[in-house]
Design a protein around this motif. Sequence first.
Motif, PDB file in Angstrom:
ATOM      1  N   GLU A  25       0.844  -1.195   0.000  1.00  0.00           N
ATOM      2  CA  GLU A  25       0.000   0.000   0.000  1.00  0.00           C
ATOM      3  C   GLU A  25       0.878   1.243   0.000  1.00  0.00           C
ATOM      4  O   GLU A  25       1.591   1.516   0.944  1.00  0.00           O
ATOM      5  N   TRP A  26       0.799   1.984  -1.058  1.00  0.00           N
ATOM      6  CA  TRP A  26       1.512   3.259  -1.146  1.00  0.00           C
ATOM      7  C   TRP A  26       0.694   4.121  -2.086  1.00  0.00           C
ATOM      8  O   TRP A  26       0.730   3.936  -3.299  1.00  0.00           O
ATOM      9  N   GLN A  27      -0.086   5.012  -1.535  1.00  0.00           N
ATOM     10  CA  GLN A  27      -1.065   5.724  -2.334  1.00  0.00           C
ATOM     11  C   GLN A  27      -0.935   7.236  -2.185  1.00  0.00           C
ATOM     12  O   GLN A  27      -1.677   7.870  -1.425  1.00  0.00           O
ATOM     13  N   PRO A  28       0.023   7.859  -2.862  1.00  0.00           N
ATOM     14  CA  PRO A  28       0.065   9.326  -2.843  1.00  0.00           C
ATOM     15  C   PRO A  28      -1.190   9.891  -3.500  1.00  0.00           C
ATOM     16  O   PRO A  28      -1.833   9.239  -4.313  1.00  0.00           O
ATOM     17  N   ASP A  29      -1.542  11.122  -3.100  1.00  0.00           N
ATOM     18  CA  ASP A  29      -2.790  11.695  -3.585  1.00  0.00           C
ATOM     19  C   ASP A  29      -2.609  12.539  -4.842  1.00  0.00           C
ATOM     20  O   ASP A  29      -3.549  13.197  -5.282  1.00  0.00           O
ATOM     21  N   ARG A  30      -1.392  12.523  -5.412  1.00  0.00           N
ATOM     22  CA  ARG A  30      -1.133  13.263  -6.644  1.00  0.00           C
ATOM     23  C   ARG A  30      -0.350  12.378  -7.608  1.00  0.00           C
ATOM     24  O   ARG A  30       0.314  11.429  -7.184  1.00  0.00           O
ATOM     25  N   PRO A  31      -0.370  12.693  -8.899  1.00  0.00           N
ATOM     26  CA  PRO A  31       0.436  11.913  -9.844  1.00  0.00           C
ATOM     27  C   PRO A  31       1.920  12.039  -9.526  1.00  0.00           C
ATOM     28  O   PRO A  31       2.379  13.041  -8.978  1.00  0.00           O
ATOM     29  N   LEU A  32       2.678  11.020  -9.868  1.00  0.00           N
ATOM     30  CA  LEU A  32       4.120  11.069  -9.720  1.00  0.00           C
ATOM     31  C   LEU A  32       4.721  11.733 -10.959  1.00  0.00           C
ATOM     32  O   LEU A  32       4.191  11.593 -12.066  1.00  0.00           O
ATOM     33  N   SER A  33       5.822  12.447 -10.781  1.00  0.00           N
ATOM     34  CA  SER A  33       6.538  13.074 -11.884  1.00  0.00           C
ATOM     35  C   SER A  33       7.872  12.364 -12.089  1.00  0.00           C
ATOM     36  O   SER A  33       8.591  12.111 -11.120  1.00  0.00           O
ATOM     37  N   MET A  34       8.177  12.061 -13.350  1.00  0.00           N
ATOM     38  CA  MET A  34       9.467  11.485 -13.705  1.00  0.00           C
ATOM     39  C   MET A  34      10.209  12.484 -14.585  1.00  0.00           C
ATOM     40  O   MET A  34       9.806  12.754 -15.712  1.00  0.00           O
ATOM     41  N   ILE A  35      11.301  13.037 -14.083  1.00  0.00           N
ATOM     42  CA  ILE A  35      12.092  14.004 -14.831  1.00  0.00           C
ATOM     43  C   ILE A  35      13.103  13.284 -15.715  1.00  0.00           C
ATOM     44  O   ILE A  35      13.841  12.418 -15.243  1.00  0.00           O
ATOM     45  N   VAL A  36      13.107  13.638 -16.988  1.00  0.00           N
ATOM     46  CA  VAL A  36      14.082  13.108 -17.945  1.00  0.00           C
ATOM     47  C   VAL A  36      14.945  14.272 -18.403  1.00  0.00           C
ATOM     48  O   VAL A  36      14.431  15.266 -18.927  1.00  0.00           O
ATOM     49  N   ALA A  37      16.249  14.156 -18.216  1.00  0.00           N
ATOM     50  CA  ALA A  37      17.160  15.279 -18.461  1.00  0.00           C
ATOM     51  C   ALA A  37      17.599  15.391 -19.913  1.00  0.00           C
ATOM     52  O   ALA A  37      18.552  16.115 -20.213  1.00  0.00           O
ATOM     53  N   PHE A  38      16.901  14.695 -20.800  1.00  0.00           N
ATOM     54  CA  PHE A  38      17.241  14.740 -22.218  1.00  0.00           C
ATOM     55  C   PHE A  38      15.969  14.924 -23.032  1.00  0.00           C
ATOM     56  O   PHE A  38      14.862  14.752 -22.530  1.00  0.00           O
ATOM     57  N   ALA A  39      16.148  15.268 -24.307  1.00  0.00           N
ATOM     58  CA  ALA A  39      15.022  15.679 -25.136  1.00  0.00           C
ATOM     59  C   ALA A  39      14.045  14.539 -25.408  1.00  0.00           C
ATOM     60  O   ALA A  39      14.416  13.360 -25.410  1.00  0.00           O
ATOM     61  N   ALA A  40      12.801  14.914 -25.668  1.00  0.00           N
ATOM     62  CA  ALA A  40      11.778  13.945 -26.047  1.00  0.00           C
ATOM     63  C   ALA A  40      12.155  13.282 -27.366  1.00  0.00           C
ATOM     64  O   ALA A  40      12.692  13.927 -28.267  1.00  0.00           O
TER      65      ALA A  40
END
Length: 320
Positions: A25-40
């Motif tokens: 059980e691990w339920q944060p109340d907001r979406p998680l953000s994944m930072i990518v340090a390079f271009a899409a």
Amino acid sequence: MTTRRSLLTFAATGAATLARPARAEWQPDRPLSMIVAFAAGGGTDLAARTLARFLERDLGQPMVVVNRPGAGGEIGFAELARARPDGLTIGFINTPHIVTLPVERRTRFKLDDFTPIANIVDDPGAFYVLTDSPFRSLGDVIAAAKAKPDSVTYGTTGIGSDDHLAVLAFERQAGVKLLHVPYSGSSQVKQALLGRQIAIASMNVAEGVHESRQGLMRMVGQMGERRTEVAPDAPTFREAGFDVVEGSMRGMAAPAGVPPDALARLSLAVRRTVDNPEFQALAAQQMLPLRFLGPEAYLAELQALRSRYEKLWAEHPWRE
């Protein structure tokens, strides 16, 4: 009750619980953000977005991939380092950039600003040439370079990249000097090789496998400790007599200070993803050599790399 405690409730305790197949059980109340340090659209971004889909499923939470490219990864790494360590912001980190940038200049982050979650990909370097190139081996490259110094051109993804550092190590051991032509990315390096603008493309194994299998280019040496399953027929540099082991690891980290329960749950989600046959099939399509390392093993490897590059910088700074 604090907000952090309410966001990061972890039902299990101990390593035995981590091995259970049921979702903790691990339920944060907001979406998680994944930072990518390079271009899409690049290799790191594609791997990150593929991973994010599986992590969403395992964690039961939406995950937003945020691209923050620039300065060789420093912009994205610095943003990750400054984020709140609440388990809601994570990011992709790449070697050697995560350890070499603070070695070669003052940066807004250092390795100690992160808590490694897990390593996912370990892609060794390689020398690629055109199929009709006279270079059939590393010995042929050395012979040409000795006959005419600074005449054999090679492309990399930039000064201080793993591609560049590998060639510098090869030059020192072989006693030769090649001509460096830096580019902004591996796709530009490949195009330069295919357009006969350079003689050698120094890049990661996975970045040239498709063209190699199409008969457009050929690998004359790879820089892993052993031959990779992606290209089992190509010899390693060590087999040719050169102690050059170089490549790019790609993994996930959180800001330093992330709660242990959040770290454990995130690492478990990555491990389950890497073990998932569906993810493995997608990774194979992307030619990604998978290598899972948990938080402690990953941190130890990053620290060892930092020590290695600090020593290398002191002896052979990679400025041009």
